[in-house]
Design an enzyme around this catalytic site. Structure first.
Site, PDB file in Angstrom:
ATOM      1  N   ASN A 155       0.823  -1.210   0.000  1.00  0.00           N
ATOM      2  CA  ASN A 155       0.000   0.000   0.000  1.00  0.00           C
ATOM      3  C   ASN A 155       0.859   1.263   0.000  1.00  0.00           C
ATOM      4  OD1 ASN A 155      -2.256  -1.601   0.040  1.00  0.00           O
ATOM      5  ND2 ASN A 155      -2.714  -1.293   2.207  1.00  0.00           N
ATOM      6  N   VAL A 176       3.785   1.540  -1.370  1.00  0.00           N
ATOM      7  CA  VAL A 176       4.311   1.660  -2.727  1.00  0.00           C
ATOM      8  C   VAL A 176       3.236   2.214  -3.657  1.00  0.00           C
ATOM      9  CG1 VAL A 176       5.174   0.356  -4.716  1.00  0.00           C
ATOM     10  CG2 VAL A 176       6.017  -0.164  -2.417  1.00  0.00           C
ATOM     11  N   THR A 177       1.998   1.776  -3.474  1.00  0.00           N
ATOM     12  CA  THR A 177       0.885   2.274  -4.287  1.00  0.00           C
ATOM     13  C   THR A 177       0.740   3.788  -4.155  1.00  0.00           C
ATOM     14  OG1 THR A 177      -0.339   0.190  -4.096  1.00  0.00           O
ATOM     15  CG2 THR A 177      -1.603   2.147  -4.668  1.00  0.00           C
ATOM     16  N   ARG A 185       1.560 -10.284  -4.046  1.00  0.00           N
ATOM     17  CA  ARG A 185       1.558 -11.719  -4.373  1.00  0.00           C
ATOM     18  C   ARG A 185       2.563 -12.476  -3.499  1.00  0.00           C
ATOM     19  NH1 ARG A 185       4.939 -14.372  -7.456  1.00  0.00           N
ATOM     20  NH2 ARG A 185       5.728 -12.485  -8.486  1.00  0.00           N
ATOM     21  N   ASP A 214      -5.464   0.407  -4.665  1.00  0.00           N
ATOM     22  CA  ASP A 214      -4.749   0.386  -5.928  1.00  0.00           C
ATOM     23  C   ASP A 214      -5.617   0.913  -7.062  1.00  0.00           C
ATOM     24  OD1 ASP A 214      -2.364  -0.471  -7.525  1.00  0.00           O
ATOM     25  OD2 ASP A 214      -3.833  -1.810  -8.441  1.00  0.00           O
ATOM     26  N   ASP A 268      -5.082   4.482  -9.087  1.00  0.00           N
ATOM     27  CA  ASP A 268      -4.938   4.462 -10.547  1.00  0.00           C
ATOM     28  C   ASP A 268      -5.815   5.527 -11.190  1.00  0.00           C
ATOM     29  OD1 ASP A 268      -3.122   2.421 -10.456  1.00  0.00           O
ATOM     30  OD2 ASP A 268      -4.504   0.861 -11.150  1.00  0.00           O
TER      31      ASP A 268
END
Length: 209
Positions: free
Chosen positions: A32, A34-35, A77, A90, A94
């Site tokens: 999260n 990194v998102t 993942r 995410d 976006d």
């Protein structure tokens, strides 16, 4: 053929990204985080550079941070799968990033009195939102819509290439790329709606139209 190429490229990118993802997880960085960082980077590239006419720098920054979309997915993942909130975050980030990119492009083109380019950017913004909405709505109804020639990565690459070429004084590369993107985005919406329609027909009880 295009789908096979797309899958091959993504597989190659995953092999490059996976060691970075593992290192970040070991350092305690969450997917999260990194998102959100990736989205902030895209905002800087789009609004801080692209909207001011620094198209090459803007496109390169946006492309770099857009790749975090692959990084956070790989981290999720490896760590056992994405959480529901992670998937929601995410998708939401976006949409924020895409709005910033095409809003910045439209703003800059407006300062250049390129009305056709502005129109193309707005069509891309609307069609891109539809591409994502159709998929999300289909999944909410228990179906899938993982088809189409213009997914998010491809859309950003197309506008990025146009921005770089225009920044290098290759006119009217950005406008052409935007109209091309508008066309393939609308086509992708049609592909996904057709795909969902076929699934819905198969799920309907016999005798119901």
């Amino acid at each position: 053929m295009a789908k096979i190429f797309q899958v091959s490229v993504r597989a190659g990118m995953t092999r490059v990204v996976e060691p970075i993802a593992r290192a970040l997880l070991r350092a305690g960085v969450t997917p999260n985080a990194v998102t959100v960082t990736g989205t902030l980077g895209v905002l800087v590239g789009a609004l801080g550079f692209g909207a001011r006419g620094h198209l090459v720098a803007g496109a390169l920054i946006v492309t770099f941070f857009a790749l975090t979309d692959l990084l956070d997915g790989t981290m999720a993942r490896i760590s056992g799968g994405s959480t529901k909130f992670g998937a929601f975050l995410d998708s939401s980030m976006d949409r924020v990033a895409d709005s910033a990119v095409f809003g910045a492009v439209a703003y800059w083109l407006a300062t250049q009195n390129d009305h056709s380019g502005v129109a193309a950017a707005l069509v891309c913004l609307a069609a891109g939102g539809l591409v994502s909405y159709v998929k999300a709505r289909a999944e909410g109804l228990g179906m899938t819509a993982n088809v189409g020639v213009a997914e998010r990565t491809e859309r950003l690459l197309i506008v990025g290439v146009g921005g770089i070429l225009t920044g290098l004084n290759v006119d009217p590369a950005l406008e052409i790329s935007l109209w091309l993107l508008a066309a393939v985005s609308i086509f992708t919406v049609g592909q996904r709606m057709t795909h969902v329609y076929r699934q819905a027909r198969q799920l309907q009880p016999d005798g119901q139209g």
